[in-house]
Design a protein around this motif. Sequence first.
Motif: not given
Length: 457
Positions: A192-200
């Motif tokens: 989840s944290l990685i996908t959030i980083l991709i979005g950011a």
Amino acid sequence: MKRAPAAERLGKGSRPPYVATAVVLGSAVVVSHFVSAAHASFPSSIPPAFLKWQPAIGPEVIVPAALIVAGLVALPRVLSLRTWLFLAVTVAFVWALSVTLAIQAGRAGTFHGCCEPGYGTALTRPLERPNDYLVNVRLVRKVGPQWFDQQYPFLIRPVKGRLSLRAQTHPPGAILLLWLLTGMTHSAVATSLITILIGAAGAIPTYWLAREFHDERVARCAVVLFAACPAVLLYTATSMDAVFMTVIAVAACAMVRAPRSDAWAAVAGGMVVAALLLTYAAAALAVVGVGVAVLTWRRGSWAKVVRRAAVAAVVFVAAVWAVHRYVGIDLATCFRISSRIQREYAAYRGRPYWYWVVGSVVAFLISAGLVSSALFVRQTADRWRARRPGFETVVWAVLVVSAAFGLVRGETEHIWMFALPMVAAAAAPVAWERLRVVSAAGGGQALVTQVLFYANW
């Protein structure tokens, strides 16, 4: 920083229509409350926005609130950083604020009520819902990615009952990405944290989108508008659409640069296919391509337009063929079946087309931020008054065509996230003197929405 050229300061000195924009969008919400079409198969408290009244707040809310204040205080200093550092700080800020907003209640909300305790649960529950993408990863592990890709057109059929609803209406790319991430991290929280980083990281292509049409100062304004966008802050931590947004924004960057060289045209063709592997919403890039071609042609470069379009088309077709031949994903067949499933979906059939042609655009503009939308409107008005329509007109065309196509009716706050970097880049020329106002308004709107409503659809 350099001063923007006169052509980029069309809106300088003109006041954005903050009140008028708020009145128009607010009136649409009020009218929708009394229109039965707005409530048909749409369980929202304030249609056309897809939000359910469900207040949830914990002492942790002080963290995102403090981040918003700190961002406002540090904004002038951040804007003066070197470009790579400015972008890195912005991505980190969006990531941190998105995460802390998602966990501000200390628990995960649910559609039917409150709540599932735990910070980790607040981050992972949107991924782990039975109708989302992550639940399908176990099938990829069981049968292998190659068999999964080859059989995907059959697996997505509802009668098979093998894949979730989101998978049935999307290509396999999101599932394969989550399969890779969970295989590397062995943790739903880390994934989840990685996908959030991709979005950011969508802040980076936002910068380059704006930089293609304007100077350095305007490009940095676009990044700030992106970072202050309520939809970015609300859905980056709760929806895979944020990942789609970043990939589509990269494809859009290559597309607006395609007139420069054959190499950029080739990259654009390949990136469109990469985006289509994640979401069919990437088809909206066709409108961007046509818009860029028209803008280039208006500068007297018709031969260049034809040549670059031919290069992009050849690479696109070759990439689609290669994906089918060597990976096993038949994009055309998957799209045909998914489109039929979408049209047969009860929520789609129950939502009147005529209402959502307008409602989808209204919901998107609300989620983009009331102040940012006012800037977007002002830049459009200034350009048209000067008889010099530009990229902002292309973005409006993307929204109008997407709404008129009618395949998506509502839920555009996250489904149309792909357009947020484009809106930020288009609105940026009139934002420089108002960056703190935009940032405060966008961050405040995101915080209030997160506290008062359930938005993790």
